[in-house]
Design an enzyme around this catalytic site. Structure first.
Site, PDB file in Angstrom:
ATOM      1  N   LYS A   1     -13.776  16.542  23.869  1.00 23.02           N
ATOM      2  CA  LYS A   1     -12.554  17.512  23.568  1.00 23.02           C
ATOM      3  C   LYS A   1     -12.296  18.362  24.831  1.00 23.02           C
ATOM      4  O   LYS A   1     -11.099  18.977  24.914  1.00 23.02           O
ATOM      5  CB  LYS A   1     -12.982  18.618  22.595  1.00 23.02           C
ATOM      6  CG  LYS A   1     -13.461  17.943  21.379  1.00 23.02           C
ATOM      7  CD  LYS A   1     -14.124  18.814  20.289  1.00 23.02           C
ATOM      8  CE  LYS A   1     -15.044  18.099  19.162  1.00 23.02           C
ATOM      9  NZ  LYS A   1     -15.938  19.356  18.550  1.00 23.02           N
ATOM     10  N   GLY A   2     -13.062  18.522  25.743  1.00 19.66           N
ATOM     11  CA  GLY A   2     -12.997  19.420  26.958  1.00 19.66           C
ATOM     12  C   GLY A   2     -11.625  19.214  27.887  1.00 19.66           C
ATOM     13  O   GLY A   2     -11.095  20.320  28.181  1.00 19.66           O
TER      14      GLY A   2
ATOM     15  N   GLU B   1     -10.305  14.122  33.075  1.00 13.74           N
ATOM     16  CA  GLU B   1     -11.474  14.585  32.534  1.00 13.74           C
ATOM     17  C   GLU B   1     -11.577  16.365  32.934  1.00 13.74           C
ATOM     18  O   GLU B   1     -10.959  16.796  33.967  1.00 13.74           O
ATOM     19  CB  GLU B   1     -12.673  14.137  33.319  1.00 13.74           C
ATOM     20  CG  GLU B   1     -13.593  13.158  32.551  1.00 13.74           C
ATOM     21  CD  GLU B   1     -14.571  13.829  31.373  1.00 13.74           C
ATOM     22  OE1 GLU B   1     -14.119  15.044  31.021  1.00 13.74           O
ATOM     23  OE2 GLU B   1     -15.436  13.588  31.196  1.00 13.74           O
ATOM     24  N   ASP B   2     -12.506  16.845  32.223  1.00 19.55           N
ATOM     25  CA  ASP B   2     -12.607  18.389  32.391  1.00 19.55           C
ATOM     26  C   ASP B   2     -13.343  18.473  33.646  1.00 19.55           C
ATOM     27  O   ASP B   2     -12.986  19.473  34.544  1.00 19.55           O
ATOM     28  CB  ASP B   2     -12.981  19.085  31.238  1.00 19.55           C
ATOM     29  CG  ASP B   2     -14.323  18.173  30.665  1.00 19.55           C
ATOM     30  OD1 ASP B   2     -14.910  17.605  31.315  1.00 19.55           O
ATOM     31  OD2 ASP B   2     -14.954  19.147  29.631  1.00 19.55           O
TER      32      ASP B   2
ATOM     33  N   ASP C   1     -19.606  15.888  36.487  1.00 20.42           N
ATOM     34  CA  ASP C   1     -21.200  16.623  36.564  1.00 20.42           C
ATOM     35  C   ASP C   1     -22.039  15.461  37.396  1.00 20.42           C
ATOM     36  O   ASP C   1     -22.197  15.284  38.573  1.00 20.42           O
ATOM     37  CB  ASP C   1     -21.849  17.174  35.511  1.00 20.42           C
ATOM     38  CG  ASP C   1     -23.030  17.940  35.530  1.00 20.42           C
ATOM     39  OD1 ASP C   1     -23.232  18.649  36.398  1.00 20.42           O
ATOM     40  OD2 ASP C   1     -23.896  17.807  34.836  1.00 20.42           O
TER      41      ASP C   1
ATOM     42  N   LYS D   1     -18.716  19.048  40.283  1.00 19.05           N
ATOM     43  CA  LYS D   1     -20.036  19.688  40.709  1.00 19.05           C
ATOM     44  C   LYS D   1     -20.788  19.038  41.718  1.00 19.05           C
ATOM     45  O   LYS D   1     -21.703  18.018  41.339  1.00 19.05           O
ATOM     46  CB  LYS D   1     -20.885  20.096  39.651  1.00 19.05           C
ATOM     47  CG  LYS D   1     -20.585  21.443  38.969  1.00 19.05           C
ATOM     48  CD  LYS D   1     -21.592  22.035  38.105  1.00 19.05           C
ATOM     49  CE  LYS D   1     -21.384  21.236  36.776  1.00 19.05           C
ATOM     50  NZ  LYS D   1     -22.335  21.770  35.737  1.00 19.05           N
TER      51      LYS D   1
ATOM     52  N   PHE E   1     -23.528  25.991  34.988  1.00 21.60           N
ATOM     53  CA  PHE E   1     -22.975  25.755  33.919  1.00 21.60           C
ATOM     54  C   PHE E   1     -21.745  26.502  33.698  1.00 21.60           C
ATOM     55  O   PHE E   1     -21.831  27.702  33.717  1.00 21.60           O
ATOM     56  CB  PHE E   1     -23.986  25.844  32.913  1.00 21.60           C
ATOM     57  CG  PHE E   1     -23.537  24.977  31.589  1.00 21.60           C
ATOM     58  CD1 PHE E   1     -23.798  23.463  31.643  1.00 21.60           C
ATOM     59  CD2 PHE E   1     -22.701  25.535  30.722  1.00 21.60           C
ATOM     60  CE1 PHE E   1     -23.284  22.921  30.521  1.00 21.60           C
ATOM     61  CE2 PHE E   1     -22.242  24.784  29.550  1.00 21.60           C
ATOM     62  CZ  PHE E   1     -22.611  23.411  29.470  1.00 21.60           C
TER      63      PHE E   1
ATOM     64  N   ASP F   1     -17.222  23.950  27.147  1.00 19.98           N
ATOM     65  CA  ASP F   1     -17.905  24.511  26.306  1.00 19.98           C
ATOM     66  C   ASP F   1     -19.545  24.703  26.193  1.00 19.98           C
ATOM     67  O   ASP F   1     -20.174  23.928  27.115  1.00 19.98           O
ATOM     68  CB  ASP F   1     -17.666  23.893  24.592  1.00 19.98           C
ATOM     69  CG  ASP F   1     -18.432  22.656  24.575  1.00 19.98           C
ATOM     70  OD1 ASP F   1     -18.374  21.617  25.482  1.00 19.98           O
ATOM     71  OD2 ASP F   1     -19.186  22.475  23.677  1.00 19.98           O
TER      72      ASP F   1
ATOM     73  N   ARG G   1     -14.387  27.341  24.712  1.00 20.96           N
ATOM     74  CA  ARG G   1     -13.446  26.675  25.068  1.00 20.96           C
ATOM     75  C   ARG G   1     -12.134  27.328  25.534  1.00 20.96           C
ATOM     76  O   ARG G   1     -11.175  27.032  26.292  1.00 20.96           O
ATOM     77  CB  ARG G   1     -13.098  25.353  24.268  1.00 20.96           C
ATOM     78  CG  ARG G   1     -14.330  24.521  24.220  1.00 20.96           C
ATOM     79  CD  ARG G   1     -13.773  23.240  23.315  1.00 20.96           C
ATOM     80  NE  ARG G   1     -14.662  22.505  22.753  1.00 20.96           N
ATOM     81  CZ  ARG G   1     -15.485  21.436  23.407  1.00 20.96           C
ATOM     82  NH1 ARG G   1     -15.084  21.138  24.787  1.00 20.96           N
ATOM     83  NH2 ARG G   1     -16.386  20.741  22.769  1.00 20.96           N
TER      84      ARG G   1
END
Ligand code: IMP
Ligand code: MG
Length: 191
Positions: free
Chosen positions: A43-44, A99-100, A103, A131, A152, A159, A165
């Protein structure tokens, strides 16, 4: 929003808006005449995607996938499961995965392999955040909004256990030692 979990701001709302506008312009230039299909990863990425799409000035379409990566709340394991697949085939389409955050890169690696096997005309990635310190696999990320430190991140779609969010900026989650230091300081100042 005042909340002890919200730490230092990593990307301000106006910086987000400015960079999203730049990315939209870049994508509009690069994909002219190609009717790109933007694939949002639920959902991000929804928040970033909806802003980004409104900065794209050429015809484009959108579809969504939902994936679950097994692991703890803050660490992906690399084992990915598709919860919701695309509505339509992507063969011969110019696909842009939105994509949000990248990582470890494991989720994206899976998506690139999975979508790449469906014969798109092209396949690229647009990630709001990355990141680099956490990367486990090397990936081609064509468009990146911001590089952030190894913290983070929450807000603007990101989230922690489904919360935060809706923050209009990206913040770092308060670190545990900062958290326990916080109330103690307040208490000593108050006392
Ligand atoms: P990766 O597979 O390790 O690259 O990360 C997969 C997913 O984990 C991302 O698409 C996010 O949904 C989530 N994630 C990774 N890092 C963060 C973070 O700092 N904040 C919130 N979600 C994150
Ligand atoms: Mg995600």
């Amino acid at each position: 929003m005042r909340d002890p979990n919200i730490g230092e701001i990593l990307v301000q709302a106006d910086e987000l808006a400015h960079r999203v506008r730049e990315l939209g312009a870049e994508i509009s230039r690069d994909y002219g005449g190609r009717n790109p299909l933007l694939i949002g990863v639920l959902k991000g990425a929804v928040f970033f995607l909806s802003d980004l799409m409104r900065e794209i000035e050429i015809p484009c379409e959108v579809d969504f996938m939902a994936v679950a990566s097994y692991g703890s709340a803050t660490d992906a394991s690399g084992v990915v499961r598709i919860l919701k697949d695309l509505d339509r085939p992507v063969a011969e389409r110019h696909v842009l995965i939105v994509e949000d955050i990248v990582d470890s890169g494991l989720t994206l690696q899976y998506l690139l392999r999975n979508l790449g096997a469906r014969d798109p005309a092209s396949l690229e990635v647009c990630a709001l955040l990355t990141k680099p310190a956490r990367r486990k696999v090397d990936l081609p990320t064509r468009y990146v909004g911001f590089e952030i430190p190894d913290r983070f991140a929450i807000g603007y779609g990101l989230d922690l256990g489904e919360r935060y969010r809706n923050l209009p900026y990206v913040a770092a989650l308060t670190e545990r030692d900062e958290l326990s230091a916080g109330p103690a300081h307040t208490a000593s100042r108050a006392g």
